[in-house]
Design a protein around this motif. Structure first.
Motif, short mmCIF file in Angstrom:
data_model
loop_
_atom_site.label_atom_id
_atom_site.label_comp_id
_atom_site.label_asym_id
_atom_site.label_seq_id
_atom_site.Cartn_x
_atom_site.Cartn_y
_atom_site.Cartn_z
N SER A 60 0.81 -1.22 0.00
CA SER A 60 0.00 0.00 0.00
C SER A 60 0.84 1.27 0.00
CB SER A 60 -0.93 -0.01 1.22
OG SER A 60 -0.18 0.05 2.42
N THR A 79 -2.57 3.28 -0.84
CA THR A 79 -3.82 3.40 -0.09
C THR A 79 -4.77 4.43 -0.70
OG1 THR A 79 -2.70 2.71 1.93
CG2 THR A 79 -4.79 3.85 2.20
N ILE A 82 -6.94 3.04 -3.56
CA ILE A 82 -7.76 1.85 -3.36
C ILE A 82 -9.21 2.07 -3.77
CG2 ILE A 82 -8.76 0.34 -1.57
CD1 ILE A 82 -5.95 0.27 -0.29
N ALA A 86 -9.15 -0.64 -6.74
CA ALA A 86 -9.17 -2.00 -6.16
C ALA A 86 -10.00 -2.97 -6.99
CB ALA A 86 -9.67 -1.96 -4.72
N THR A 98 -2.46 -6.99 3.45
CA THR A 98 -1.85 -5.68 3.21
C THR A 98 -0.55 -5.53 3.99
OG1 THR A 98 -3.04 -4.60 5.02
CG2 THR A 98 -4.11 -4.60 2.86
N ALA A 111 -5.03 0.78 4.61
CA ALA A 111 -5.34 0.05 3.38
C ALA A 111 -6.34 -1.08 3.66
CB ALA A 111 -4.07 -0.51 2.76
N LEU A 115 -10.08 -1.44 2.03
CA LEU A 115 -10.49 -2.66 1.32
C LEU A 115 -11.72 -3.30 1.97
CD1 LEU A 115 -6.96 -4.06 0.56
CD2 LEU A 115 -8.65 -3.35 -1.16
#
Length: 164
Positions: A60, A79, A82, A86, A98, A111, A115
């Motif tokens: 990240s 990050t 994301i 993602a 991560t 991160a 997610l």
């Protein structure tokens, strides 16, 4: 109430000033911790085994950090990117582990949170890239592969694993 020598010692001892949790509470807490975290040696062992480890590793950190060194096979996704990237880079059916720089950085935690908020199953790798390198695992840089000797304060020098 009569104070025994045991209760007096507990009151004076900074470790036991707050008594340990009950065994049931401790089992729940530590079980939950393992559901949220993985350590460097377990991740390395799973990646080194033949076949699919069942998860993807996500770095990240920034591009400059990635170029300086990263875990072989990791996906690079800073990050901040994301939320927008993602879905294109990760399979929501595959758990994500991560990592960031190390124990002094909470980038992997941020991160993992990002997610999880997008619906991914996620764990954070304790130790980050710092402990990956300190434990003697191979890593890649923009110049190619590298490996350093294991730091005896973080990993056994002449053993396959720590025996944890």
């Amino acid at each position: 109430m009569v104070m025994t020598s045991h209760s007096t010692a507990l009151a004076a001892n900074p470790v036991l000033r707050v008594p340990p949790a009950s065994p049931a509470a401790a089992a729940a807490y530590f079980g939950a911790s393992l559901a949220f975290h993985a350590d460097v040696s377990d991740v390395a062992s799973a990646l080194a085994a033949d076949g699919d480890p069942g998860f993807v590793v996500l770095d990240s950190r920034s591009t400059a950090s990635w170029d300086q060194g990263h875990i072989p096979g990791a996906v690079h996704l800073p990050t901040a990117l994301i939320p927008e990237q993602a879905a294109a880079l990760l399979d929501p059916a595959v758990p994500v582990v991560t990592y960031c720089w190390g124990p002094g950085c909470n980038g992997a935690t941020r991160a993992a949170l990002a997610l999880a908020q997008l619906g991914f199953q996620v764990k954070e790798m304790f130790g980050g890239f710092e402990y990956w390198v300190r434990e003697g695992f191979a890593y890649e840089t923009w110049e190619g592969g590298e490996r350093r000797a294991a730091d005896p304060l973080t990993a056994p020098v002449d053993a396959a694993d720590c025996g944890c």
